[in-house]
Design a protein around this motif. Structure first.
Motif, short mmCIF file in Angstrom:
data_model
loop_
_atom_site.label_atom_id
_atom_site.label_comp_id
_atom_site.label_asym_id
_atom_site.label_seq_id
_atom_site.Cartn_x
_atom_site.Cartn_y
_atom_site.Cartn_z
N LEU A 38 -0.74 13.63 25.40
CA LEU A 38 -0.84 12.22 25.00
C LEU A 38 -0.03 12.01 23.73
N TYR A 39 0.71 10.88 23.70
CA TYR A 39 1.54 10.55 22.54
C TYR A 39 0.85 9.42 21.77
N GLN A 40 1.02 9.47 20.48
CA GLN A 40 0.36 8.44 19.66
C GLN A 40 1.41 7.62 18.92
N ALA A 41 1.34 6.28 19.12
CA ALA A 41 2.22 5.37 18.38
C ALA A 41 1.35 4.55 17.44
N SER A 42 1.85 4.29 16.22
CA SER A 42 1.00 3.62 15.22
C SER A 42 1.71 2.42 14.60
N THR A 43 0.92 1.40 14.31
CA THR A 43 1.44 0.25 13.55
C THR A 43 0.52 0.03 12.37
N ARG A 44 1.00 -0.74 11.39
CA ARG A 44 0.13 -1.08 10.26
C ARG A 44 0.15 -2.60 10.08
N LEU A 45 -1.03 -3.18 9.98
CA LEU A 45 -1.14 -4.63 9.85
C LEU A 45 -1.56 -4.99 8.42
N PHE A 46 -1.03 -6.09 7.97
CA PHE A 46 -1.35 -6.57 6.62
C PHE A 46 -2.05 -7.92 6.75
N VAL A 47 -3.19 -8.07 6.08
CA VAL A 47 -3.97 -9.31 6.19
C VAL A 47 -3.86 -10.08 4.88
N SER A 48 -3.54 -11.35 4.98
CA SER A 48 -3.47 -12.14 3.73
C SER A 48 -4.12 -13.51 3.96
N THR A 49 -4.47 -14.14 2.89
CA THR A 49 -5.05 -15.48 2.98
C THR A 49 -4.20 -16.43 2.14
N SER A 50 -4.25 -17.69 2.53
CA SER A 50 -3.49 -18.66 1.72
C SER A 50 -4.31 -18.95 0.47
N ALA A 51 -3.91 -18.31 -0.63
CA ALA A 51 -4.68 -18.43 -1.87
C ALA A 51 -4.14 -19.55 -2.75
N GLY A 52 -4.98 -19.97 -3.69
CA GLY A 52 -4.59 -20.99 -4.65
C GLY A 52 -3.71 -20.38 -5.73
N LYS A 107 -8.53 0.19 6.12
CA LYS A 107 -8.53 1.08 4.96
C LYS A 107 -9.44 0.49 3.90
N LEU A 108 -10.31 1.30 3.36
CA LEU A 108 -11.33 0.84 2.42
C LEU A 108 -10.69 0.16 1.19
N ASP A 109 -11.24 -0.97 0.82
CA ASP A 109 -10.80 -1.72 -0.37
C ASP A 109 -9.33 -2.14 -0.32
N THR A 110 -8.77 -2.21 0.88
CA THR A 110 -7.40 -2.71 1.00
C THR A 110 -7.40 -3.82 2.04
N VAL A 111 -6.24 -4.41 2.23
CA VAL A 111 -6.13 -5.44 3.27
C VAL A 111 -5.26 -4.92 4.40
N LEU A 112 -5.30 -3.59 4.58
CA LEU A 112 -4.46 -2.95 5.60
C LEU A 112 -5.30 -2.43 6.76
N ILE A 113 -4.73 -2.50 7.95
CA ILE A 113 -5.40 -1.95 9.14
C ILE A 113 -4.39 -1.05 9.85
N ASN A 114 -4.82 0.19 10.11
CA ASN A 114 -3.96 1.12 10.89
C ASN A 114 -4.37 1.04 12.35
N VAL A 115 -3.38 0.87 13.21
CA VAL A 115 -3.65 0.81 14.64
C VAL A 115 -2.93 1.98 15.33
#
Ligand SMILES: Nc1ncnc2c1ncn2[C@@H]1O[C@H](COP(=O)(O)OP(=O)(O)OP(=O)(O)O)[C@@H](O)[C@H]1O
Ligand SMILES: [Mg+2]
Length: 474
Positions: A38-52, A107-115
């Motif tokens: 099995l081969y593993q491919a990975s992406t990383r997502l960044f989450v942001s909000t429209s801040a003031g 990832k703990l205390d970050t706005v990143l998600i590893n897929v």
């Protein structure tokens, strides 16, 4: 059991341990070989909000994103996204199948998600990872845009796209083999200990002495050469087996010192314990020391001495007893000096009766008068009564015990047989002792200490007085 005993046990049962390790390694290798890569491919997502614009609003926005990523990770593994990805790529699989191939971790205390996506095809792994991430970006936009609004509260960006993986992540060959080795070692040790616990064969000196109630008077090593040539030529032979027979000869002095045994019967519990081979070599060791020795084939059922010594077998013990020949005609000189042989003669129909006859007793008395030692080979005690009959008329009996083969109950029955006819059991001899093993160990220890005084049995009891045997040269 202390550590030393464990080491000894493992040394003597190394084959069990080695085979178990090999089997475990083979199982691990087969499992590895049969596992689809099995081969593993990975992406990383960044989450942001429209801040003031203010610092506190930015901080609030960041906290909001961190809270969001946990839910997003769950959505990434959800059925809806799996279905959307399958539809987008036109894949031939069920959503549940795809779901099981997806890992999403915030990832703990970050706005990143590893897929991570696993797939048998490296290209498809990459495509799924990218399509899934893109679909997720769309999905979040739909979910996070309040009704009537045009901009979403939260936004996901594919910060790192997947590329084609070079190597499969499954199977993990090194880990599987390492695990196989560890399991093999543990199982091998457990099996060796279990086999040792269930093993009721005798190979320890103390055990044998307890069973026979006498001392161990010899320990003859296993020597493959004896299968081709049973007789050892003692001239200048300092091999381990020759030394073992010399030691046995010396130990015979300690037996029944008051009444030195000169007519000895060698027997055993079961067949093939080395009676005939030992008979020949004990006699040769005694002859080496200047004694005039005769060996008698008392095994009238399956005689072997004539074969082992290349002599004529047709004339011997039985023919003398039947009166067909005289003793002097039947005695044969062997090729070894000091060793005369009375082979079995023709196999009679009634060996037990013949051996119990007065003629047999007179024959042995005649030999006793003529020779320094009369060594009689015999049958196994548990098979027929012949050996017990011969033993009852002897000065002493030596019980051969094949190390690691003869069971304790067999020895117990054999000793009881001898006791029932009042035969004087002088001692036990371990035969075919493997070079490494507990019996070999126990005997080297024996060689350094004085032999245990044999227990008084039958009519020849020892009183401890020294009375050197005549004719003994060592
Ligand atoms: N010390 C030894 N080392 C290696 N092999 C041996 C040893 N002693 C005997 N053997 C072999 O073991 C087998 C049985 O030996 P032997 O014939 O002496 O036993 P036995 O007790 O007389 O047998 P049986 O009960 O059939 O009369 C033979 O093949 C013999 O060569
Ligand atoms: Mg024999």
């Amino acid at each position: 059991m202390n550590l030393q005993e464990y080491v000894k046990l493992l040394r003597s049962r190394w084959i069990t341990v080695a085979v178990t390790i090999l089997v475990a390694l083979a199982a691990a290798a087969t499992y590895t070989f049969l596992t689809t890569p099995l081969y593993q491919a990975s992406t990383r997502l960044f989450v942001s909000t429209s801040a003031g614009g203010s610092v506190s609003e930015t901080y609030q926005g960041n906290r909001f994103s961190q809270d969001r990523v946990v839910s997003y990770a769950e959505l990434l593994k959800g059925e809806t996204l799996a279905r959307r990805t399958i539809d987008k790529l036109g894949l031939d699989m069920r959503p549940a199948e795809l779901q099981s191939a997806i890992k999403a971790k915030a990832k703990l205390d970050t706005v990143l998600i590893n897929v991570d996506v696993l797939d048998p095809s490296p290209v498809q792994a990459r495509d799924i990872a990218n399509a899934l991430s893109d679909e997720f970006v769309n999905m979040v936009r739909e979910l996070e845009t309040p009704e009537g609004a045009t901009t979403p509260d939260s936004r996901v960006v594919v910060e790192q796209r997947a590329s084609i993986p070079e190597k499969p992540v499954v199977p993990r060959t090194a880990r599987n083999m390492g695990l196989g080795l560890l399991v093999g070692i543990a199982l091998g040790i457990a099996l060796a200990v279990a086999r040792d616990m269930l093993d009721n064969t005798v190979k320890k000196r103390e055990q044998l002495e307890d069973l026979t109630g006498t001392g161990l008077v010899g320990s003859i090593p296993l020597d493959k050469e004896r299968r081709k040539q049973p007789a050892i030529s003692f001239d200048n032979d300092n091999s381990a087996i020759a030394e073992a027979f010399r030691k046995l000869r010396t130990n015979l002095h300690f037996l029944s010192v008051d009444n030195p045994p000169r007519v000895l019967v060698l027997t055993s519990s079961v067949p093939s314990e080395g009676k005939s081979t030992t008979t020949i070599n004990v006699a040769l060791a005694l002859a080496e020391a200047g004694n005039n020795v005769v060996i008698v084939d008392g095994d009238l059922r399956r005689p072997t001495l004539h074969k082992y010594l290349d002599l004529v077998g047709a004339v011997g013990f039985s023919t003398v007893l039947s009166g067909a020949t005289t003793l002097n005609e039947a005695l044969q000189k062997s090729r070894f000096s000091g060793l005369t042989v009375l082979t079995s003669g023709a196999v009679p129909p009634n060996p037990s009766e013949l051996l119990a006859s007065q003629a047999a007793k007179s024959l042995l008395a005649e030999l006793r008068a003529e020779f320094d030692y009369v060594i009689v080979d015999s049958t196994p005690l548990l098979a027929v009564t012949d050996a017990a009959i011969l033993a009852a008329g002897a000065d002493g009996v030596l019980l051969m015990v094949r190390s690691g083969h003869t069971k304790s109950e067999q020895i117990g029955h054999a000793v009881a047989n001898l006791e029932s006819v009042g035969a004087p059991l002088l001692g036990a001899v371990f035969t075919m002792v493997p070079a490494s093993g507990s019996a070999a160990y126990s005997y080297s220890y024996y060689g350094e200490s004085s032999p245990r005084q044999p227990a008084a049995r039958g009519k020849h009891s020892s009183t401890g007085q020294t009375n050197p045997t005549p004719h003994e040269g060592d």
